[in-house]
Write a protein that holds these residues in place. Structure first.
Motif, PDB file in Angstrom:
ATOM      1  N   HIS A  48      60.378  -2.656  52.916  1.00 45.58           N
ATOM      2  CA  HIS A  48      61.495  -3.607  52.798  1.00 45.58           C
ATOM      3  C   HIS A  48      62.754  -3.144  53.547  1.00 45.58           C
ATOM      4  N   TYR A  95      75.550  -3.253  49.063  1.00 42.83           N
ATOM      5  CA  TYR A  95      74.512  -4.267  48.829  1.00 42.83           C
ATOM      6  C   TYR A  95      73.351  -3.617  48.068  1.00 42.83           C
ATOM      7  N   CYS A 153      69.543  -4.398  46.341  1.00 39.56           N
ATOM      8  CA  CYS A 153      68.459  -5.373  46.222  1.00 39.56           C
ATOM      9  C   CYS A 153      68.238  -5.712  44.754  1.00 39.56           C
ATOM     10  N   GLU A 186      64.529  -4.372  57.004  1.00 44.75           N
ATOM     11  CA  GLU A 186      65.916  -4.865  57.024  1.00 44.75           C
ATOM     12  C   GLU A 186      66.691  -4.221  58.170  1.00 44.75           C
ATOM     13  N   CYS A 212      67.569 -10.414  52.694  1.00 42.64           N
ATOM     14  CA  CYS A 212      68.582  -9.383  52.406  1.00 42.64           C
ATOM     15  C   CYS A 212      69.406  -9.078  53.649  1.00 42.64           C
TER      16      CYS A 212
HETATM   17 ZN    ZN Z   1      66.402  -6.412  49.631  1.00 33.55          ZN
END
Ligand code: ZN
Ligand code: AMP
Length: 466
Positions: A232, A25, A27, A236, A207
């Motif tokens: 961030h 993944y 961003c 998460e 996210c």
């Molecule tokens: Zn993100």
């Protein structure tokens, strides 16, 4: 393969959750503007890493999101007199144009945050049920105090973070470090219904939610630019692990900044160059070469000199390709002999060197050196006396090593179409300069090749007669 894991601050042997498969993944951009080459560096880095995994035989599920709801999106919609949805639609299209222009492979999935609002609401409700989140006046916050390992990614505990942070003290929050999961609607803002009234998701939760939904509760690699480490990515981790009780991502990767005059390239400093501006004058090969000529964890200071030097390096590589493409047309010998077969085998040292460097936390700079060493060897050993088969083999080796970097895949030969269009252009130019002899010669030369030009009111047309 070794990867530097920002979570452990160590280079570690890479072991995927499922053998042969990678769930990754990254961003992605907030789609309120054209992206700049600082963003582009991060996209190119992780595109290269994904391509290299594929080169090494992994199946990669690569998710890169579009943040299509946040303050900047709302501001842009107001400035353009349009809706947040339209701003998102527009700049997603523009993103694809520029990303394609930079030869960035399309992600397996590009989820938009606004398409996951229901899942986000469910995620937040789960956190509230478990006591990890609380609602105040239509806002929902994450209770950082309750998540014991908060600060693990940045490597600080909650108390140190509070001392260091410049955070607005909001009386409604239990703790200044608590962050928003859901934001109550303000006048004029787009909003969705939720158990806490109308509002919209916070940035971090999107996210966590999309990674879980599209890749599962534990993923192999989570990546982004280094500025996203805190808050961030830290947030998460807190949200995801609080909800599932499982590890969120096994490896965290962060790309360093592209700087200008040793300052981060950014929209707010107004020191940026958009991807489409640079692509007007330089090829994707040149831009990617520039980005990959340093290590992805080292800042890269962008300058015109660096760009020009990337251009001449790429030209040197394409000279070798052009030479081979010409030899393939010209050499007389078809098949390799024993000596040539031996020679081809000897070139494997460059492939091995390249793999060794890329396997060591994606050392693209040294991998590029291995390609140059290969090219030097070829330039001295391949000639008009070589066989066509050998020329084809070495050309495909160059392309093979260029492919994970997203470079060296173009042909230096003009297609028939490009060539004829170019000759037509030269003929028009000759006519304009009243050089009719040259104009006629171009037409006659083409005719000799069975290509007929027709002057029509719409311009010059051409056809091949058999
Ligand atoms: Zn993100
Ligand atoms: P943004 O659209 O600002 O959310 O950024 C999208 C991605 O680009 C994020 O992964 C950022 O970390 C990254 N990024 C932003 N500026 C730079 C820069 N100057 N150099 C490298 N990456 C950047």
């Amino acid at each position: 393969m070794k990867i530097y894991n920002s979570l452990t601050r160590k280079k570690e042997e890479f072991v995927p959750i499922t053998p042969g498969e990678i769930k990754m993944y990254v961003c992605g951009p907030t789609v309120y503007n054209y992206f700049h080459i600082g963003n582009g560096r991060t996209f190119i880095i992780f595109d290269t890493i994904r391509r290299y995994f594929e080169y090494r035989g992994y199946k990669v599920k690569y998710v890169q999101n579009f943040t299509d709801i946040d303050d900047k999106m709302i501001k842009r919609a107001n400035e353009e007199g349009t809706t947040v949805k339209d701003v998102g639609d527009k700049y997603i299209q523009e993103y694809y144009k520029d990303a394609d222009g930079l030869n960035i492979k399309r992600a397996s999935i590009n989820p938009r945050a606004t398409e996951f609002v229901e899942d986000i609401i469910e995620f937040i409700s789960g956190l509230i049920e478990k006591g990890y989140a609380y609602e105040v006046d239509g806002d929902v916050y994450f209770r950082t105090n309750k998540f014991e390992s908060y600060g693990q990614l940045i490597g600080q505990n909650l108390e140190d973070l509070k001392v260091g942070a410049r955070i607005n003290v909001d009386e409604r929050k239990e703790d200044p470090m608590d962050f928003a999961l859901w934001k109550a609607q303000k006048p004029g803002e787009p909003a969705w219904d939720s158990p806490w009234g109308k509002g919209r998701p916070g940035w971090h939760i999107e996210c966590s939610c999309m990674a879980k939904k599209l890749l599962g509760e534990t993923i192999d690699i989570h990546a982004g630019g280094v500025d996203l480490t805190f808050p961030h990515h830290e947030n998460e981790i807190a949200q995801s692990e609080a909800l599932t009780g499982k590890k969120f991502a096994n490896y965290w990767m962060h790309g360093a900044f592209l700087n200008i005059n040793n300052q981060k390239m950014s929209k707010s400093l107004n020191n940026f160059l958009t991807a489409r501006e640079i692509l007007k004058d330089y090829s994707a090969d040149v831009v990617r070469f520039l980005m990959l000529s340093g290590h992805y964890r080292s800042p890269l200071n962008f300058s015109d000199d660096l760009l020009e030097s990337a251009k001449s390096s790429v030209e040197r590589m394409y000279n070798a390709i052009s030479n081979l493409e010409n030899l393939i047309d010209e050499v007389e010998k078809e098949k390799m002999d024993d000596n040539e077969r031996e020679y081809l085998k000897s070139l494997d040292v460059y492939r091995q060197k390249y793999i060794e460097k890329m396997d060591d936390d994606f050392n693209t700079a040294d991998a590029i050196t291995a390609i140059f060493d290969l090219i030097k060897d070829i330039n001295t050993n391949i000639s008009i006396n070589s066989s066509k088969e050998l020329c084809q083999e070495v050309l495909s080796l160059i392309r093979e090593l260029g492919s994970p970097l997203g470079i060296l895949q173009n042909s230096t030969k003009l297609s028939l179409e490009d060539e004829v269009e170019e000759l037509i252009r030269q003929r028009q130019e000759a006519r304009k300069n009243k050089n009719f002899a040259l104009a006629d010669k171009i037409r006659d030369d083409l005719k000799a090749r069975n290509i007929i030009l027709e002057d029509t009111p719409q311009g010059v047309r051409w056809k091949i007669i058999k």
